[in-house]
Design a protein around this motif. Structure first.
Motif, PDB file in Angstrom:
ATOM      1  N   LEU A  58      -6.472   4.068   4.088  1.00 47.82           N
ATOM      2  CA  LEU A  58      -6.207   5.375   3.489  1.00 47.82           C
ATOM      3  C   LEU A  58      -4.766   5.507   3.018  1.00 47.82           C
ATOM      4  N   THR A  89      -3.165   3.176   1.202  1.00 48.47           N
ATOM      5  CA  THR A  89      -3.133   2.667  -0.168  1.00 48.47           C
ATOM      6  C   THR A  89      -4.265   3.221  -1.022  1.00 48.47           C
ATOM      7  N   ASN A  90      -5.409   3.537  -0.422  1.00 42.05           N
ATOM      8  CA  ASN A  90      -6.545   4.095  -1.151  1.00 42.05           C
ATOM      9  C   ASN A  90      -6.468   5.609  -1.065  1.00 42.05           C
ATOM     10  N   VAL A  91      -5.765   6.211  -2.007  1.00 41.79           N
ATOM     11  CA  VAL A  91      -5.451   7.644  -1.920  1.00 41.79           C
ATOM     12  C   VAL A  91      -6.473   8.525  -2.623  1.00 41.79           C
ATOM     13  N   ALA A 123      -1.824  11.418  -6.200  1.00 43.60           N
ATOM     14  CA  ALA A 123      -1.317  11.039  -4.881  1.00 43.60           C
ATOM     15  C   ALA A 123      -0.738   9.634  -4.943  1.00 43.60           C
ATOM     16  N   LYS A 124       0.409   9.442  -4.279  1.00 47.58           N
ATOM     17  CA  LYS A 124       1.062   8.141  -4.264  1.00 47.58           C
ATOM     18  C   LYS A 124       0.748   7.419  -2.954  1.00 47.58           C
ATOM     19  N   PRO A 125       0.504   6.104  -3.019  1.00 52.78           N
ATOM     20  CA  PRO A 125       0.311   5.342  -1.775  1.00 52.78           C
ATOM     21  C   PRO A 125       1.578   5.389  -0.927  1.00 52.78           C
ATOM     22  N   ALA A 165      -2.225   8.085   7.854  1.00 56.54           N
ATOM     23  CA  ALA A 165      -3.024   8.866   6.903  1.00 56.54           C
ATOM     24  C   ALA A 165      -4.317   9.283   7.586  1.00 56.54           C
ATOM     25  N   ARG A 203       1.853  14.400   2.472  1.00 55.96           N
ATOM     26  CA  ARG A 203       0.744  14.963   1.696  1.00 55.96           C
ATOM     27  C   ARG A 203      -0.163  15.796   2.579  1.00 55.96           C
ATOM     28  N   SER A 238      -9.449  16.907  -1.121  1.00 58.18           N
ATOM     29  CA  SER A 238     -10.128  15.984  -2.028  1.00 58.18           C
ATOM     30  C   SER A 238     -11.630  16.217  -1.882  1.00 58.18           C
ATOM     31  N   ASP A 262      -7.109  15.705   3.327  1.00 59.65           N
ATOM     32  CA  ASP A 262      -6.203  14.580   3.507  1.00 59.65           C
ATOM     33  C   ASP A 262      -4.870  15.059   4.067  1.00 59.65           C
ATOM     34  N   VAL A 268      -1.015  13.061   5.253  1.00 58.38           N
ATOM     35  CA  VAL A 268      -0.263  11.812   5.391  1.00 58.38           C
ATOM     36  C   VAL A 268       1.126  12.145   5.911  1.00 58.38           C
TER      37      VAL A 268
END
Length: 703
Positions: free
Chosen positions: A242, A244-246, A273-275, A280, A463, A467, A472, A474
């Protein structure tokens, strides 16, 4: 498949954070620090029937480090290193000669298992070294004669590997994540309805039990999936990283500018969203809907107004069309009420988290924060807005307490004091929710690691967003005393440098021996030399007994030093300060001077701007005024507080600050007193109550 893999909660822990937590936990144990040693076995058989006689110890130079790499067995790689000091011989019957001593590094790698610990105090990611076995060791010479083959064979023997393994196993199980979720989740929500003179201790109750927790190792991270009994049944193969996979849903932001009014409704802007981040968390939107359904059955029939009875509520992430804005994402709060005149009527409101941040330079009364507000209500009548806010309070209770990694660290405020006010004073709360929203979390705060030795840490809420998969969140949590220093603890001394050209405080170099070597301080000697890099001219020296000479101060308010941008620093420490025998530590460093302003230009100004300020004269309230352009000074002893804050803020966010630098005054320096209106009182005179101007030399010293 959704990013949560069907689990109620999915949480990803990054490799850097896992190591930081593990190093802090190891530090709590005190087992594998620089003080930890293990004896090398004295008699070691090697191939060929020979026997090696060893005498020595090994000192762990690194705390154990884990590396995450996706693999079918979900194992992780653990690395441990130690420095050994040993003498040896091939004849066990002959005493070992200590005249010949080797210093070498031992490195061991092992595949170890992770598990998810479901305990009474919560669910944690855990490494259990009880199953750790080192199968091969690497040997690298550091000091002394070349290592003979028979000695390398002895060090890489099963006897030494067993000694290393036993020491590592002695540390016991270690948690390498914060609490991911409580084992048993329970929330009781009271309510007051003044219009019907109703007060309920338990308006509704939310309960869920963790039924299963699994993990999946990714490249650079590990993801944990948690199921709630009767609410989810996730597929471990569907778990993803999660961090990197945003996902493709936007994160909403709203910058605050000088001309933003305190009661202005936000115009949020969605950005991708940025990785990144350390932890997360994704809370399954379908589980939110299921929990809201359970709550709906409990609150049905509640008379919230003499004319209105609440019949049902529901919640689910959706995309919707906002007038004049287009497609946006939010948490839909749908509800049905029964009105004694209009009958059953349905409505909905859309909740959206967003980041409020400073879009300008300088102090501001608006701290960077995550807020939650009602982005859209599809019914115009004011009393419907009241109902929407009441239902929003329900969803706050349903959804956000489950983001426990944030709650456990004190990021999101306990909502018990928010929700009752949303219900008991809906008009006021409705105005706030339709205005700026309610606070979820400060975006940046100082905290401590949740370990026994509470390490100071810096926490960023990167974050909070809705979604279509769910909610979400982070965070990044960095304790530089652990992560910044890394895992290595081998250096016998630490050199600290303080070269701040923007401060009148002298430059400083100080040397500290590690705890293990503190007994040497009484006899050790030290030498510190600072030279100008450009021509090698020595500018300062401190040498002598370690306790007296371990710090050097260099006064940079001097014309020969003030404008120097690079220095060479040499540090030497000897075990015996009188004879300078036994070099214990040596380090040569090049120091680039840091300054938030270019001190090579003595004068600076910036354009007319809004200034925000608070002080005892304003009664602690924020006042605002239009500040005209005035001339300031870059001299270290002259910089006023306003200039320092603006320069530091510009450097922090990587902006120019709008500064205009110059080398000359725009008037005759002899007329400075007559030009006070064009210059900063503090930078040129020391304050509005002073009449004598400072020296115009940049290196002047303030008295």
């Amino acid at each position: 498949m959704a990013r949560h893999g069907g689990f109620a909660i999915a949480a990803t822990v990054g490799e850097a954070f896992a190591n930081q937590t593990m190093w802090a936990a190891v530090g709590d144990l005190g087992l594998l620090s620089g003080k930890q040693v293990f004896a090398l076995p004295t008699i070691v058989p090697i191939l060929g029937g020979q026997v090696v006689h060893l005498a020595g110890i090994a000192v762990f130079e690194r705390r154990p480090t884990v590396t995450f790499k996706a693999n079918p067995g979900n194992s992780v790689r653990l690395t441990a290193t130690a420095v050994a000091y040993a003498s040896a011989s091939l004849d066990p019957g002959t005493p070992v000669s200590f005249d010949e001593t080797w210093r070498f590094r031992i490195t061991g790698d092992a595949d170890v298992g992770l598990d998810v610990e479901v305990a009474n105090d919560g669910v944690f990611l855990r490494w259990d070294p009880a199953q750790t076995t080192f199968n091969a060791l690497g040997v690298v010479p550091l000091e002394g004669p070349a290592l003979p083959a028979w000695l390398v064979a002895a060090i890489n023997s099963s006897a030494v590997r067993d000694s290393l393994t036993a020491t590592m196993r002695a540390s016991g199980p270690l948690r390498i994540s914060p609490k991911l979720v409580d084992d048993h989740l329970e929330h009781i929500q009271p309510a007051k309805f003044p219009k019907t003179n109703t007060s309920l201790f338990q308006w509704f109750k939310i309960e869920a039990d963790v039924s299963r927790a699994v993990l999946r190792v990714n490249d650079g991270s590990v993801t944990v999936g948690v199921d709630f009994a009767g609410l989810s049944a996730g597929d471990p193969t569907g778990l993803v990283d999660l961090i990197t996979n945003v996902g493709s849903d936007p994160v909403y932001r709203w910058p605050i500018f000088d001309n933003t009014f305190p009661d202005e409704r936000p115009t949020i802007v969605g950005v991708g969203a940025k990785p990144g981040g350390d932890v997360a968390v994704l809370f399954n939107g379908d589980v939110i809907a299921a929990i809201a359904g359970r709550v709906s059955a409990q609150v049905a029939g509640t008379r919230v107004d003499p004319a209105i009875t609440l019949q049902s509520v529901s919640a689910h992430p959706v995309t919707f069309t906002k007038p004049l804005r287009g497609q946006e994402t939010g948490l839909e709060l749908a509800f049905t009420v029964s009105h004694n005149v209009a009958g059953d009527i349905s409505g909905r409101a859309l909740l959206q988290p967003y980041l409020l941040y400073d879009g300008e330079f300088g102090p501001t009364p608006f701290p960077e924060s995550w807020l939650l507000y009602i982005g859209l209500v599809e019914i115009d009548e004011p009393w419907w807005v009241d109902i929407a806010v009441t239902v929003a309070g329900i969803v706050l209770a349903v959804a956000f307490p489950y983001l426990t990694p944030l709650l456990a660290m004190g990021v999101i405020a306990v909502l018990d004091d928010i929700i009752p006010s949303a219900i008991s004073n809906v008009e006021q709360k409705g105005q706030r929710a339709l205005g700026r929203g309610v606070l979820l979390a400060r975006a940046v705060k100082s905290t401590t690691l949740p370990t026994a030795k509470a390490q100071p840490a810096w926490l960023d809420v990167d974050r909070v967003s809705v979604s279509l998969d769910g909610l979400d969140a982070v965070i990044s949590l960095v304790a530089w005393s652990v992560r910044g220093a890394g895992a290595v603890v081998e250096a016998p001394a630490r050199v600290d440098l303080a070269f701040d050209a923007g401060s009148p405080v002298p430059y400083a170099v100080s040397v500290t021996l590690i705890d293990d070597l503190q007994p040497l301080v009484q006899d050790a000697g030290v030498r510190i030399v600072v030279r100008r890099t450009s021509d090698g001219v020595e500018l300062a020296r401190s040498e002598g007994p370690f306790a007296q000479a371990r710090q050097l101060l260099l006064d940079h308010l001097d014309p020969e030093v003030y404008f120097v941008d690079e220095f060479d620093v040499e540090v030497r420490v000897w075990v015996n300060g009188a004879s300078l025998a036994g070099l214990l530590f040596a380090q040569d460093r090049k120091v680039q001077i840091s300054d938030v302003l270019d001190r090579h230009h003595p004068f600076v100004t910036w354009s007319e701007h809004w200034a925000h300020f608070q002080n005892p004269g304003t009664g602690g309230q924020w006042w605002h005024r239009r500040a005209v352009a005035t001339l300031h000074r870059t001299a270290a002893s002259a910089r006023c507080r306003s200039l320092r804050m603006r320069a530091e803020r510009a450097a922090e966010i990587g902006r120019s600050g709008g500064f205009s630098l110059s080398d000359d005054l725009p008037f005759d320096p002899a007329t400075l007193r007559k030009q006070r209106g064009a210059v900063c009182d503090f930078c040129f005179f020391g304050g509005p109550d002073k009449s004598e101007p400072f020296s115009l030399d940049s290196w002047f010293r303030r008295t």
